[in-house]
Design an enzyme around this catalytic site. Structure first.
Site, PDB file in Angstrom:
ATOM      1  N   HIS A  34       0.836  -1.199   0.000  1.00  0.00           N
ATOM      2  CA  HIS A  34       0.000   0.000   0.000  1.00  0.00           C
ATOM      3  C   HIS A  34       0.869   1.247   0.000  1.00  0.00           C
ATOM      4  CE1 HIS A  34       1.160  -0.765   4.127  1.00  0.00           C
ATOM      5  NE2 HIS A  34       1.027   0.546   4.337  1.00  0.00           N
ATOM      6  N   HIS A 115       5.303   6.263  -1.170  1.00  0.00           N
ATOM      7  CA  HIS A 115       6.096   5.066  -1.437  1.00  0.00           C
ATOM      8  C   HIS A 115       5.298   3.805  -1.107  1.00  0.00           C
ATOM      9  CE1 HIS A 115       6.531   5.584   2.903  1.00  0.00           C
ATOM     10  NE2 HIS A 115       6.821   4.283   2.957  1.00  0.00           N
TER      11      HIS A 115
END
Length: 171
Positions: A34, A115
């Site tokens: 995620h 990220h």
């Protein structure tokens, strides 16, 4: 209860991230790959109703966004986290900022660096070795994300979806 707000990338990108996470991320079994939009936070049942209302409004006011992964990087020397770096687009930054205002007001622990984590809690030697290998690989991935998710943490430490919000209100 502890909550968090994330974007889930496509299965293709999740599969690539998981190919490393299985070995290098002890959180592999607790949450799928995620991109964190807002750090975890505590909220009561009453507070979460306000949060959900705000997130519905945020979703309506936002548009689907482009997730562009360009390289592998690390937060070293702050901590030994290896990740797929996402381009910090205005849409991503705006969504994150909105998730720290109103009913969600608070200060992020770190500045927003979009990220997808592929490794963490590595020894310094292992971190250096794995990052060196990954940096030699080309990674170029782009996709459109049309939803974000409010998650909550279960007693066993794993995370599950509380509610999903379509960007642009699904229109």
């Amino acid at each position: 209860m502890k909550y968090g707000i994330v974007l889930f990338p496509s299965k293709k990108l999740q599969d690539l991230a998981n190919s490393y996470r299985k070995r290098y991320d002890p959180s592999y079994a607790l949450i799928p790959p995620h991109l964190t939009v807002r750090d975890p936070f505590e909220a009561t049942e009453q507070e979460i109703e306000q949060v959900v209302s705000q997130l519905r409004q945020t979703a309506k006011e936002s548009h689907p966004l482009v997730l562009k992964i360009t390289k592998y990087s690390s937060f070293s020397p702050v901590n030994n986290v290896i990740y797929m770096k996402a381009e910090p687009t205005e849409e991503l930054k705006s969504l994150s900022e909105k998730c720290y205002s109103g009913a969600l007001s608070g200060e992020p622990e770190y500045s927003f660096v979009p990220h997808v984590t592929v490794g963490q809690k590595l020894s310094s030697d292992e971190h250096s070795d794995v990052l060196g290998q990954l940096k030699m690989q080309d990674i170029s991935h782009e996709e459109v994300i049309d939803r974000f998710h409010l998650l909550y943490q279960l007693d066993n430490g794993s995370w599950t979806v509380y509610e999903t919000f379509l960007l642009g209100g699904g229109e």
